[in-house]
Design an enzyme around this catalytic site. Structure first.
Site, PDB file in Angstrom:
ATOM      1  N   THR B  13      27.589  38.499  31.847  1.00  8.54           N
ATOM      2  CA  THR B  13      27.233  38.333  33.253  1.00  8.54           C
ATOM      3  C   THR B  13      27.636  39.553  34.081  1.00  8.54           C
ATOM      4  O   THR B  13      26.801  40.160  34.759  1.00  8.54           O
ATOM      5  CB  THR B  13      27.949  37.081  33.814  1.00  8.54           C
ATOM      6  OG1 THR B  13      27.643  35.982  32.963  1.00  8.54           O
ATOM      7  CG2 THR B  13      27.478  36.783  35.222  1.00  8.54           C
ATOM      8  N   VAL B 132      40.887  40.705  40.619  1.00  4.55           N
ATOM      9  CA  VAL B 132      41.357  39.741  41.621  1.00  4.55           C
ATOM     10  C   VAL B 132      40.304  39.563  42.709  1.00  4.55           C
ATOM     11  O   VAL B 132      39.871  40.537  43.328  1.00  4.55           O
ATOM     12  CB  VAL B 132      42.685  40.196  42.267  1.00  4.55           C
ATOM     13  CG1 VAL B 132      43.164  39.167  43.279  1.00  4.55           C
ATOM     14  CG2 VAL B 132      43.753  40.430  41.203  1.00  4.55           C
ATOM     15  N   ILE B 136      35.881  41.174  46.755  1.00  4.34           N
ATOM     16  CA  ILE B 136      36.740  41.482  47.911  1.00  4.34           C
ATOM     17  C   ILE B 136      37.678  42.623  47.519  1.00  4.34           C
ATOM     18  O   ILE B 136      38.387  42.510  46.529  1.00  4.34           O
ATOM     19  CB  ILE B 136      37.601  40.261  48.304  1.00  4.34           C
ATOM     20  CG1 ILE B 136      36.737  39.013  48.494  1.00  4.34           C
ATOM     21  CG2 ILE B 136      38.419  40.554  49.553  1.00  4.34           C
ATOM     22  CD1 ILE B 136      37.548  37.729  48.668  1.00  4.34           C
ATOM     23  N   GLY B 187      26.989  24.935  37.625  1.00  3.56           N
ATOM     24  CA  GLY B 187      27.414  26.242  37.137  1.00  3.56           C
ATOM     25  C   GLY B 187      28.638  26.796  37.848  1.00  3.56           C
ATOM     26  O   GLY B 187      29.017  27.942  37.642  1.00  3.56           O
ATOM     27  N   LYS B 205      45.898  36.069  38.769  1.00  2.00           N
ATOM     28  CA  LYS B 205      45.581  36.916  39.921  1.00  2.00           C
ATOM     29  C   LYS B 205      46.782  37.034  40.858  1.00  2.00           C
ATOM     30  O   LYS B 205      47.074  38.116  41.380  1.00  2.00           O
ATOM     31  CB  LYS B 205      44.370  36.344  40.656  1.00  2.00           C
ATOM     32  CG  LYS B 205      43.092  36.380  39.803  1.00  2.00           C
ATOM     33  CD  LYS B 205      42.006  35.498  40.407  1.00  2.00           C
ATOM     34  CE  LYS B 205      40.757  35.481  39.540  1.00  2.00           C
ATOM     35  NZ  LYS B 205      39.834  34.395  39.944  1.00  2.00           N
TER      36      LYS B 205
END
Lengths: 436, 436
Positions: B13, B132, B136, B187, B205
């Site tokens: 992906t 993480v 962003i 999903g 994270k």
């Protein structure tokens, strides 16, 4: 290694904050930068005030040129503000081979191109995180964090004074003039608040963000600027009834034919995160084609939040000081030879939705004439709200939300509606953005 | 200049997203980086799938070591995931003198120290923005944007799956199991959702963010990890009545004696911006001593949001490729020799407020015994809500919000309250953070 030597030009609010934070967190900052950062020299016309802040820790002089002429100084921090003296000093510092850190959005929005060119020619850095949205690292996010993206648009609450005023107007139902006085009393607005309330400060910041986002030169003179001075409490209430908040947004958006660059009061859906940014806080929403929507929120002004950005720049410059100049982050995110000549669009070509408030005679046929004019200009209606008129009242308010349209069409339609004898007062028009 | 040559390990992906965004925005990215960025080689066990994605634009091999061995490759992007093969390949790539970009939070949270040391010794960069909060740029904000600050705490919604589930539980009043199935169908949750719903992914994270914020090594094994599987719809409702939302937060906080590092469902005031982050979105709040509160919001997962971060790293590495290694941004924000040995605190020493739900017999004296136990342990009560029992009902719910306390004290108090004969069911306890 000897700490990097910093010269501060101007030690008012932000300068004092910078000195204090650097002193308080010096160990933490050295651990990050790999080298100490030391304010060795301060220039301020008010030598006494400067001495009161820095004590014995830095040499204080009245003449900024002494700082620039000092061969020991590596970085000059310009915190004077304005276009005049500040510009001359920044250009001198660059010519003297100093790196420059500045919080001066007015200077960069107007003279940025010339300054960045000089810095590049001389091989020095000019860093300006503090120029936009105070402590929020939005310049870094746009210039480095989102480099993968074709930025579609940016919309920001980038002036704390006006956001405080709008928040108070909404939550207390007060008028602009009343809240402005309160804001001045509380220190959220300056004695002369013109730059803030007329949108000029926000436009400076939007200009800088647009340049970085789209890779175009800074072009403040092309920005469309409207402030909040004419905003009425009634429209804030109507907007709320319709599910919207009114914010002063700085918007930069890519269109096929050019770039929209504008500051104006804007209706945004109340459920958006940015609609809930209240008081003097700032927030910027960035829409990128890969990342989608991101938002950055924090304090946009104040001594230490702004110092946070100034010092982040000092650390960046320190980290990069010995690096190959060809591989530094470019000032405007894009390489200078790769800037685009995409035009900033005139406001007539901007696309937005509109909120209209018409005071009309409460009689048959008015609505049909008004909506007829809108239809004629290809403007379709999203929602319409007619205030029920009170017993015996002869006029009422009609509120219209439109779908997106070209501003030029809307202006023509408004002129025609205004000319109707049944439209009794100047039509209020506000732009509306879904920010979706 | 020849485009910088990138080798991709794994093209699922995120790998596919990275290839597509790099291709689509190549001109824009070259304008920013000052040099083209080209995926020259891709390794994937599923060679057919890889060829379907990249066509003729890159060489496809099954063996990742071919990519690493190729002297033309400047940067290796590791998108395999997990601790095993990925670790060996990252270490090999470093040994071969390649810069590494990775999205692998598990790998870094557990083996980061070893990897960063190897990279430093070899003079190459390891970049991991994508590890993480997806797109962003929070690593950049912490490592570069907020360097002036003594970071006080970080609190983040850093797992989209669990935030989607909590949002649905709240808005639809459904139970965990029901929403999990819906999330899997849509999903938003994987077939085996354990890492997400048990809080492990968020803890990876949070571990990385804690290291960068406080200048300590990554220490995943010290993290306190609780997921959302035991959360009941009733407590989400009670929390809402009291003005709170429940979110799975990753929290890292500096205490005098060490660092709190924990992931658990948390009550936060509904009026906080982060409480209104819904669905699969992520957001991180950072509290710094100079900047105050800042918040970063966006998509935390997905092909292109994650690719956005991977490519931002590629641009950073490209910009810094020829720079003096001594002046690069350190992996964990602080210089390696300046890391701190501040301990990660055991959960017993963590300070938070609590939400308690006790199912009690509806008879005199119960409340006095419960509140007496709390008082005995020095725990003071902020709010108390007793559900009115229905006609003929013999038991009721008591909801208590406490002020801040040490978790160890609370655990003892809960054990004592649980032993009361009038407490009829296991006590529900959730932590509450004001995030102010």
């Amino acid at each position: 290694m000897k700490p990097i030597q910093v010269g501060l030009l101007g030690i008012g609010t932000v300068g004092g904050g910078t000195f204090n934070v650097l002193t308080r967190n010096q160990e933490e900052i050295r651990r990050r930068a790999g080298r100490g950062i030391e304010i060795a020299m301060v220039a301020d016309l008010d030598v006494e005030r400067a001495r009161a802040v820095v004590g014995e820790h830095a040499k204080v002089v009245a003449d900024a040129r002494e700082v620039i002429a000092n061969p020991d100084i590596d970085i000059v921090v310009e915190l004077i503000g304005g276009y005049g003296v500040a510009k001359a000093l920044v250009m001198d510092a660059i010519a003297a081979g100093k790196h420059v850190v500045t919080a001066n959005k007015a200077l960069l929005a107007v003279h940025g191109t010339e300054i960045f060119e000089a810095a590049r020619a001389r091989g020095v850095m000019v860093a300006f995180e503090a120029a936009v949205a105070g402590g929020i690292p939005i310049i870094k996010a746009l210039r480095e964090g989102l480099t993968a993206n074709r930025i579609e648009w940016i919309a920001g609450i980038i002036n704390g004074t006006t956001n405080f005023i709008l928040s108070e107007m909404r939550s207390k139902g007060l008028d602009f003039e009343v809240v402005l006085k309160e804001a001045q009393r509380l220190g959220y607005a300056e004695a002369d608040p013109t730059f803030d309330i007329e949108g000029v400060d926000a436009a400076h910041k939007a200009t800088i963000m647009a340049a970085i986002a789209f890779g175009v030169p800074v072009q403040f003179d092309k920005a469309h600027v409207e402030g909040i001075t004419k905003l009425q409490a009634a429209d804030i209430r109507y907007a709320e009834q319709l599910g919207y908040r009114i914010k002063l947004l700085g918007i930069a958006r890519r269109q096929e034919s050019g770039i929209e660059l504008r500051v104006h009061p804007t209706l945004i859906p109340a459920k958006r995160l940015i609609a809930n940014v209240e008081g003097a806080m700032n927030a910027v929403v960035v829409q990128g084609d890969a990342v989608g929507t991101t938002l950055y929120y924090g304090k946009g002004a104040g001594a230490e939040p702004t110092a946070s950005a100034v010092i982040a720049d000092l650390v960046d410059v320190t980290r990069l000081h010995t690096a190959d100049p060809g591989n530094r982050v470019p000032h405007l995110a894009f390489q200078p030879e790769a800037l685009s000549d995409m035009p900033i669009l005139p406001i007539d070509q901007v696309r937005t939705a509109f909120y209209l408030r018409l005071q009309v005679a409460d009689e048959a046929g008015v609505l049909s004439r008004v909506t007829g004019i809108l239809a004629e200009h290809g403007i379709s209606i999203d929602a319409l709200l007619q205030r029920e008129s009170a017993e015996g009242e002869k006029n009422t308010d009609v509120i219209i939300l439109t779908h997106d349209t070209i501003e030029g069409s809307m202006r023509k339609a408004i002129a025609q509606m205004q000319a109707l004898p049944t439209v009794l007062a100047p039509i209020v028009s506000l732009r509306k953005e879904e920010l979706a």
